[in-house]
Design a protein around this motif. Structure first.
Motif, PDB file in Angstrom:
ATOM      1  N   ARG A 156       1.067  -1.138   0.118  1.00 25.50           N
ATOM      2  CA  ARG A 156       0.415  -0.054   0.028  1.00 25.50           C
ATOM      3  C   ARG A 156       1.117   0.987  -0.220  1.00 25.50           C
ATOM      4  O   ARG A 156       0.625   2.190  -0.936  1.00 25.50           O
ATOM      5  N   ALA A 157       1.866   1.163   0.881  1.00 22.42           N
ATOM      6  CA  ALA A 157       2.835   2.880   0.813  1.00 22.42           C
ATOM      7  C   ALA A 157       3.237   2.321  -0.533  1.00 22.42           C
ATOM      8  O   ALA A 157       3.949   3.790  -0.840  1.00 22.42           O
ATOM      9  N   GLN A 158       3.818   1.486  -1.224  1.00 22.32           N
ATOM     10  CA  GLN A 158       4.689   2.050  -2.418  1.00 22.32           C
ATOM     11  C   GLN A 158       3.485   2.238  -3.038  1.00 22.32           C
ATOM     12  O   GLN A 158       4.176   3.315  -3.913  1.00 22.32           O
ATOM     13  N   GLY A 159       2.550   1.943  -3.247  1.00 21.70           N
ATOM     14  CA  GLY A 159       1.561   2.633  -4.694  1.00 21.70           C
ATOM     15  C   GLY A 159       1.206   3.972  -4.072  1.00 21.70           C
ATOM     16  O   GLY A 159       1.699   4.652  -4.865  1.00 21.70           O
ATOM     17  N   LEU A 160       1.427   4.601  -2.802  1.00 18.87           N
ATOM     18  CA  LEU A 160       1.338   5.734  -2.445  1.00 18.87           C
ATOM     19  C   LEU A 160       2.219   6.600  -2.687  1.00 18.87           C
ATOM     20  O   LEU A 160       2.772   7.807  -3.404  1.00 18.87           O
ATOM     21  N   LEU A 161       3.870   5.850  -2.424  1.00 15.87           N
ATOM     22  CA  LEU A 161       4.881   7.158  -2.180  1.00 15.87           C
ATOM     23  C   LEU A 161       5.142   6.185  -3.913  1.00 15.87           C
ATOM     24  O   LEU A 161       6.116   7.693  -4.825  1.00 15.87           O
ATOM     25  N   ASP A 162       5.449   5.755  -4.338  1.00 17.36           N
ATOM     26  CA  ASP A 162       6.369   5.159  -5.768  1.00 17.36           C
ATOM     27  C   ASP A 162       5.501   4.793  -6.888  1.00 17.36           C
ATOM     28  O   ASP A 162       5.515   4.012  -7.658  1.00 17.36           O
ATOM     29  N   GLY A 163       4.197   4.956  -6.326  1.00 18.30           N
ATOM     30  CA  GLY A 163       2.799   4.243  -7.815  1.00 18.30           C
ATOM     31  C   GLY A 163       3.114   3.108  -8.198  1.00 18.30           C
ATOM     32  O   GLY A 163       2.977   2.559  -9.623  1.00 18.30           O
ATOM     33  N   LEU A 164       3.300   2.014  -7.275  1.00 15.15           N
ATOM     34  CA  LEU A 164       3.273   0.581  -7.325  1.00 15.15           C
ATOM     35  C   LEU A 164       2.203   0.370  -8.248  1.00 15.15           C
ATOM     36  O   LEU A 164       1.032   0.212  -7.939  1.00 15.15           O
ATOM     37  N   GLU A 165       2.321  -0.879  -9.316  1.00 12.70           N
ATOM     38  CA  GLU A 165       1.878  -0.325 -10.139  1.00 12.70           C
ATOM     39  C   GLU A 165       1.303  -1.809  -9.932  1.00 12.70           C
ATOM     40  O   GLU A 165       1.314  -2.332  -9.352  1.00 12.70           O
ATOM     41  N   PRO A 166      -0.721  -1.707 -10.668  1.00 11.05           N
ATOM     42  CA  PRO A 166      -1.227  -2.585  -8.984  1.00 11.05           C
ATOM     43  C   PRO A 166      -1.243  -4.485  -9.414  1.00 11.05           C
ATOM     44  O   PRO A 166      -2.000  -5.322  -8.595  1.00 11.05           O
ATOM     45  N   GLY A 167      -0.813  -4.887 -10.843  1.00  8.99           N
ATOM     46  CA  GLY A 167      -0.493  -5.308 -11.268  1.00  8.99           C
ATOM     47  C   GLY A 167       1.064  -5.784 -10.257  1.00  8.99           C
ATOM     48  O   GLY A 167       0.807  -7.147  -9.951  1.00  8.99           O
ATOM     49  N   THR A 168       1.767  -5.160 -10.776  1.00 11.15           N
ATOM     50  CA  THR A 168       2.614  -5.965  -9.724  1.00 11.15           C
ATOM     51  C   THR A 168       2.666  -5.981  -7.668  1.00 11.15           C
ATOM     52  O   THR A 168       3.101  -6.622  -7.589  1.00 11.15           O
ATOM     53  N   ALA A 169       1.819  -5.116  -7.568  1.00 12.36           N
ATOM     54  CA  ALA A 169       1.254  -5.503  -5.631  1.00 12.36           C
ATOM     55  C   ALA A 169       0.351  -6.566  -5.635  1.00 12.36           C
ATOM     56  O   ALA A 169       0.758  -7.364  -4.742  1.00 12.36           O
ATOM     57  N   ARG A 170      -0.323  -7.052  -6.859  1.00  9.19           N
ATOM     58  CA  ARG A 170      -1.180  -7.859  -6.466  1.00  9.19           C
ATOM     59  C   ARG A 170      -0.028  -9.535  -6.792  1.00  9.19           C
ATOM     60  O   ARG A 170      -0.271 -10.652  -6.509  1.00  9.19           O
ATOM     61  N   ALA A 171       0.767  -9.001  -7.929  1.00 14.85           N
ATOM     62  CA  ALA A 171       1.795 -10.735  -8.339  1.00 14.85           C
ATOM     63  C   ALA A 171       2.725 -10.698  -6.893  1.00 14.85           C
ATOM     64  O   ALA A 171       2.932 -11.526  -6.159  1.00 14.85           O
ATOM     65  N   SER A 172       3.426  -9.532  -5.654  1.00 15.56           N
ATOM     66  CA  SER A 172       3.613  -9.371  -5.101  1.00 15.56           C
ATOM     67  C   SER A 172       2.560 -10.054  -3.908  1.00 15.56           C
ATOM     68  O   SER A 172       3.746 -10.912  -2.755  1.00 15.56           O
ATOM     69  N   LEU A 173       1.064  -9.649  -3.795  1.00 14.58           N
ATOM     70  CA  LEU A 173       0.858 -10.338  -2.571  1.00 14.58           C
ATOM     71  C   LEU A 173       0.574 -11.794  -2.962  1.00 14.58           C
ATOM     72  O   LEU A 173       0.931 -13.135  -1.719  1.00 14.58           O
ATOM     73  N   SER A 174       0.424 -12.459  -4.230  1.00 13.62           N
ATOM     74  CA  SER A 174       0.462 -13.621  -4.543  1.00 13.62           C
ATOM     75  C   SER A 174       1.530 -14.110  -3.861  1.00 13.62           C
ATOM     76  O   SER A 174       1.129 -15.457  -3.210  1.00 13.62           O
ATOM     77  N   GLY A 175       2.528 -13.756  -4.080  1.00 15.33           N
ATOM     78  CA  GLY A 175       4.125 -14.750  -3.940  1.00 15.33           C
ATOM     79  C   GLY A 175       4.498 -14.159  -2.768  1.00 15.33           C
ATOM     80  O   GLY A 175       4.756 -15.321  -1.877  1.00 15.33           O
ATOM     81  N   GLN A 176       4.182 -13.729  -2.110  1.00 17.08           N
ATOM     82  CA  GLN A 176       4.337 -13.437  -0.587  1.00 17.08           C
ATOM     83  C   GLN A 176       3.172 -14.706   0.254  1.00 17.08           C
ATOM     84  O   GLN A 176       4.073 -15.159   1.180  1.00 17.08           O
ATOM     85  N   LEU A 177       1.812 -14.626  -0.303  1.00 15.49           N
ATOM     86  CA  LEU A 177       1.403 -15.654   0.605  1.00 15.49           C
ATOM     87  C   LEU A 177       1.763 -17.314  -0.177  1.00 15.49           C
ATOM     88  O   LEU A 177       1.852 -17.703   1.048  1.00 15.49           O
ATOM     89  N   ILE A 178       1.951 -17.554  -1.336  1.00 11.92           N
ATOM     90  CA  ILE A 178       2.021 -18.631  -1.519  1.00 11.92           C
ATOM     91  C   ILE A 178       3.824 -19.055  -0.593  1.00 11.92           C
ATOM     92  O   ILE A 178       4.028 -20.251  -0.897  1.00 11.92           O
ATOM     93  N   GLY A 179       4.497 -17.912  -1.394  1.00 11.01           N
ATOM     94  CA  GLY A 179       5.544 -18.599  -0.403  1.00 11.01           C
ATOM     95  C   GLY A 179       5.857 -18.716   0.883  1.00 11.01           C
ATOM     96  O   GLY A 179       6.796 -19.795   1.681  1.00 11.01           O
TER      97      GLY A 179
END
Lengths: 299, 299
Positions: free
Chosen positions: B213-236
């Motif tokens: 969320r913070a990277q979205g606010l501060l660095d404009g993180l793309e939703p596709g990157t955020a979703r892939a990262s969330l998925s990777g964190q949980l599967i990891g």
């Protein structure tokens, strides 16, 4: 009345009428949080709430903290990067129509790496510092998005957000666990055991959650026990992640009573002790500190 | 038509008309999952779906798997504790009104310690075993509640459920992360990096999530990157928790194509390779194995 202190969060709006010597003359609150308001609706919502305490010739001098200063709020009050004083972001003036009204918003804090933001908690930290000017350690502010803040020499040095409350609510209401945790009761022993498990083997989190459902089906696990265990697993997971913050530090927990007590209990099971300070009180103290700072700057 | 195979889950109902030699003659599906049905509604829902393929003098011989056998289903098909064969729970007859209809449900599997249950996946494992009778290793069945099953000498020895899909859906839709992950796109590199982080430092999970969320606010993180990262964190996080299952084992992933591929990719980043088998196909094979077993027992 000298000025008005406002804490305007996502779901609630609170206002306190303040005398020049810091006495609270009145307080009001409503559920017109910023989450439900368009930019042009903020001023009427505020005037509605404080109307009974103002008249046609009252000057209304407001200092506010919270999500009212978010991008989707009344006006954006920019983040200031840490390390800085908790009120280091200064005040942002909101555009107003009523000529009686001056509305200033305390800005939030940001951190570049790891990326993090806070908005509202900086004011509580300022309040806590006003009461404890020599404090050096970590301030934990539990809530939907719990903040762990390393505070030293009057500055917020770094901070870490854990969205534990948000996750607990989503798992309790929107996953299969809703069948397991919905109901009366609480189990202190299950909470402490889950905290211990989560901290000693944090890599097992993903494997522990469904077990609450299975124990309900196979062993008749009580909902109060399941809920306490879920809470303990998530808070324990948070304590495992934030260990560099709290280990060997002076710890102050600032927030609502019951939630603070849970965090204090969890820390105790790990051999760490914490002092608790009331969150609303610290918000008000922090707003007063911002008012004092403003008066000094403009005098 | 010799018999009808049925996979009746929480949200969907599927049926296949089968010849005596195992050929699929027709298939039907609907969204009348067991989650929305009271006990007396199961029989009409089934007859509605398969009506076009039956006549007044058709004997309707059905074998079903899935949540239709849960306590809230048509009739409860009891769990059998592991270790046992995947179809070790046998078949439970459901009460019927239509004299043409015989409806049998495959029972689920349970595990006492750690408490765990499965219902439906045992049939897919039986199907996989029918195709791979010598398999010795771990079968992973990804889904809302992913199952990791140690399979050896024709038996399910132990298993572990991780509710990763359920958690991903709840975090994506019902927490602050909904603002960060909603949108187009996907980022393979972000997924792999998040898997690696989660496995190497699983204790940091609670501290990583809000950062999206913070990277979205501060660095404009793309939703596709955020979703892939969330998925990777949980599967990891799941792979960290289930390491004793998959490390050094032969791994088969059984399920829907895209999700299986994600798990295979995550395992690959950890140096483990897996083979993938289609979930629907394995359900059908497993139902056929139950039919064969029944025929042998009654002949």
């Amino acid at each position: 009345m000298d000025w008005i202190a406002v804490d305007w969060g996502t779901s609630t709006l609170r206002a306190w009428g303040m005398s020049a010597d810091g006495t609270v003359l009145w307080s009001e609150d409503s559920d017109t949080g910023m989450g439900g308001l368009a930019p042009e609706q903020f001023e009427p919502a505020l005037l509605d709430l404080i109307g009974p305490h103002t008249s046609a010739d009252t000057a209304i001098d407001v200092i506010a903290c919270g999500m009212v200063g978010a991008r989707q709020g009344w006006v954006e009050a920019a983040y200031t990067p840490v390390p800085c004083e908790p009120l280091g972001a200064g005040l942002t003036l909101a555009p107003t129509r009523d000529p009686r009204l001056t509305f200033r918003i305390i800005g939030g804090l940001s951190q570049a790496e790891p990326a993090d933001v806070m908005r509202g908690e900086e004011t509580q930290i300022a309040g806590f510092q006003a009461l404890n000017p020599q404090f050096d350690g970590v301030v934990c502010l539990p809530g939907t998005h719990t903040k762990w803040c390393h505070v030293s020499a009057g500055e917020v040095v770094s901070f870490q957000t854990c969205m534990t409350g948000d996750i607990f609510a989503a798992l309790s209401a929107n996953t299969i666990l809703r069948h397991s945790v919905t109901g009366e009761g609480w189990d202190d022993d299950a909470f402490a055991a889950a905290v211990g498990d989560a901290v000693s083997r944090p890599e097992k989190l993903a494997a522990r959650l469904f077990s609450l459902r299975a124990q309900g089906l196979l062993d008749g696990l009580e909902p109060g026990t399941a809920r306490a265990s879920l809470s303990g697993q998530l808070i324990g997971s948070e304590l495992a992640a934030t260990r560099p913050y709290w280990l060997g530090q002076a710890i102050a927990i600032v927030g609502a009573g019951k939630l603070c007590q849970l965090y204090a209990t969890a820390l105790e099971t790990l051999g760490a002790s914490a002092t608790i300070a009331d969150g609303d009180g610290m918000s008000l103290k922090g707003l007063a500190a911002a008012r004092t700072k403003l008066a000094k700057a403009t005098s």
